[in-house]
Design a protein around this motif. Structure first.
Motif, PDB file in Angstrom:
ATOM      1  N   UNK A  32      -5.293   6.149  27.635  1.00  0.00           N
ATOM      2  CA  UNK A  32      -6.095   7.196  27.783  1.00  0.00           C
ATOM      3  C   UNK A  32      -4.569   8.779  27.540  1.00  0.00           C
ATOM      4  N   UNK A  33      -4.710   9.463  26.766  1.00  0.00           N
ATOM      5  CA  UNK A  33      -3.854  10.416  26.759  1.00  0.00           C
ATOM      6  C   UNK A  33      -4.810  11.967  25.961  1.00  0.00           C
ATOM      7  N   UNK A  34      -3.331  12.574  26.439  1.00  0.00           N
ATOM      8  CA  UNK A  34      -4.288  14.320  25.444  1.00  0.00           C
ATOM      9  C   UNK A  34      -3.222  14.547  25.051  1.00  0.00           C
ATOM     10  N   UNK A  35      -3.703  15.822  23.848  1.00  0.00           N
ATOM     11  CA  UNK A  35      -2.454  16.151  22.746  1.00  0.00           C
ATOM     12  C   UNK A  35      -2.950  16.879  22.523  1.00  0.00           C
ATOM     13  N   UNK A  36      -1.944  17.865  21.634  1.00  0.00           N
ATOM     14  CA  UNK A  36      -2.388  19.223  21.212  1.00  0.00           C
ATOM     15  C   UNK A  36      -2.037  19.440  19.892  1.00  0.00           C
ATOM     16  N   UNK A  37      -3.062  19.257  19.044  1.00  0.00           N
ATOM     17  CA  UNK A  37      -2.762  19.551  17.253  1.00  0.00           C
ATOM     18  C   UNK A  37      -2.474  21.069  16.759  1.00  0.00           C
ATOM     19  N   UNK A  38      -1.798  21.561  16.810  1.00  0.00           N
ATOM     20  CA  UNK A  38      -1.107  22.796  16.114  1.00  0.00           C
ATOM     21  C   UNK A  38      -1.514  22.923  14.907  1.00  0.00           C
ATOM     22  N   UNK A  39      -2.818  24.038  14.455  1.00  0.00           N
ATOM     23  CA  UNK A  39      -2.924  24.523  13.373  1.00  0.00           C
ATOM     24  C   UNK A  39      -4.228  23.566  12.755  1.00  0.00           C
ATOM     25  N   UNK A  40      -4.338  22.547  14.179  1.00  0.00           N
ATOM     26  CA  UNK A  40      -5.853  21.499  13.366  1.00  0.00           C
ATOM     27  C   UNK A  40      -6.850  21.881  12.003  1.00  0.00           C
ATOM     28  N   UNK A  41      -7.024  23.465  13.443  1.00  0.00           N
ATOM     29  CA  UNK A  41      -8.506  23.754  12.683  1.00  0.00           C
ATOM     30  C   UNK A  41      -7.744  24.784  11.104  1.00  0.00           C
ATOM     31  N   UNK A  42      -6.686  25.001  11.054  1.00  0.00           N
ATOM     32  CA  UNK A  42      -6.472  25.344   9.224  1.00  0.00           C
ATOM     33  C   UNK A  42      -6.134  24.536   8.969  1.00  0.00           C
ATOM     34  N   UNK A  43      -5.717  22.764   9.520  1.00  0.00           N
ATOM     35  CA  UNK A  43      -4.872  22.530   8.363  1.00  0.00           C
ATOM     36  C   UNK A  43      -5.461  22.085   7.189  1.00  0.00           C
ATOM     37  N   UNK A  44      -5.050  21.540   5.983  1.00  0.00           N
ATOM     38  CA  UNK A  44      -5.702  21.083   4.622  1.00  0.00           C
ATOM     39  C   UNK A  44      -5.332  19.893   4.489  1.00  0.00           C
ATOM     40  N   UNK A  45      -4.564  19.319   5.347  1.00  0.00           N
ATOM     41  CA  UNK A  45      -4.303  18.221   4.707  1.00  0.00           C
ATOM     42  C   UNK A  45      -3.308  17.240   5.484  1.00  0.00           C
ATOM     43  N   UNK A  46      -2.434  17.217   7.370  1.00  0.00           N
ATOM     44  CA  UNK A  46      -1.943  16.828   8.160  1.00  0.00           C
ATOM     45  C   UNK A  46      -3.090  16.201   8.895  1.00  0.00           C
ATOM     46  N   UNK A  47      -4.478  17.594   9.371  1.00  0.00           N
ATOM     47  CA  UNK A  47      -6.112  16.654  10.003  1.00  0.00           C
ATOM     48  C   UNK A  47      -7.037  17.171   9.757  1.00  0.00           C
ATOM     49  N   UNK A  48      -7.397  17.677   8.119  1.00  0.00           N
ATOM     50  CA  UNK A  48      -8.389  17.505   7.863  1.00  0.00           C
ATOM     51  C   UNK A  48      -9.238  16.364   7.817  1.00  0.00           C
TER      52      UNK A  48
END
Length: 252
Positions: A32-48
């Motif tokens: 179990x790990x916790x991470x932060x995804x920078x710009x994830x709510x605006x991402x159109x490629x890396x995290x969408x």
């Protein structure tokens, strides 16, 4: 710092600031790990559409020098388990599975058996198996892997093997059975387990993961199991399992 990668199942996500997301993952090799995804709510490629609950993803990450958070650089979607977010019953079942993982595991304590078990359960739900059955089977196997295997072979007080002549309840604090004769006068133990359910659960404890879905657990037995294991788990954890109410609401 070098970028590493790991295969994960998404347990939960939360918005952080205007554009970031905090993601709790169960990793195949990190636990179990916790991470932060920078710009994830605006991402159109890396995290969408890749950080949704229950998804299986391959993440690229860097460890932080100042906190326990991972910096998630990118995610590749392997399986979305989309139907789990389209059906309330499936969603409630999947949430229950993920909360059990959250409660019973420590940060960065990998357990391949639990990763395989959660993967199996999400696949089974996604393919249409009954949520109550999968939740009950998942719960009994999770307790075994976590070191809290319930003792289902005999009454813990008189040591007599389970018999159709008796009824049984589980002592929440220790996960052991009491027959109706030995629990005489103990009004705290009210949830009964039928002998048929007990024999089924014994089988579920020993069968291979590949054959677990083949077991046929009627809804009545699944309810008996879930009520009993919920009480046992709350006693172990010393806290409630919040998604329990949503799972039970699917019965109404």
């Amino acid at each position: 710092m070098n970028v590493s990668s790991t295969r994960c199942l998404v347990l939960k996500t939360a918005d952080h600031g205007e554009s970031d997301k905090i993601v709790t993952l169960f990793s195949e090799n990190l636990g179990k790990v916790t991470g932060i995804a920078k710009g994830a709510k605006r991402s159109k490629k890396r995290f969408v559409n890749k950080l949704e609950p229950f998804s299986r993803i391959l993440v690229s990450y860097k460890p932080s020098r100042t906190s326990t958070l991972l910096f998630i650089a990118e995610a590749e979607l392997e399986h979305a388990f989309l139907s789990l977010r389209q059906s309330y019953q499936k969603y409630a079942g999947a949430m229950y599975l993920c909360e059990l993982i959250l409660r019973f595991t420590k940060e960065k304590d990998p357990e391949c058996g639990l990763f395989s078990l959660l993967t199996w359960a999400l696949h089974a739900l996604d393919q249409g198996d009954r949520p109550l059955k999968i939740a009950a089977l998942f719960h009994i196997r999770l307790l075994d892997i976590a070191g809290y295997r319930p003792e289902l072979e005999c009454c813990s007080q008189c040591c007599k093997p389970i018999s159709p002549k008796n009824t049984y309840t589980m002592q929440p604090g220790i996960g052991a059975l009491l027959c109706n004769q030995c629990r005489s006068g103990n009004t705290m133990l009210t949830r009964q387990l039928s002998v048929q359910t007990l024999k089924f659960l014994e089988k579920a404890q020993g069968v291979s993961l590949g054959h677990l879905s083949r077991l046929q657990l009627p809804d009545k037995a699944a309810r008996e199991t879930l009520y009993t294991l919920h009480g046992y788990s709350c006693s172990l954890l010393q806290q409630d399992i919040h998604s329990w109410k949503n799972l039970m609401a699917t019965l109404k």
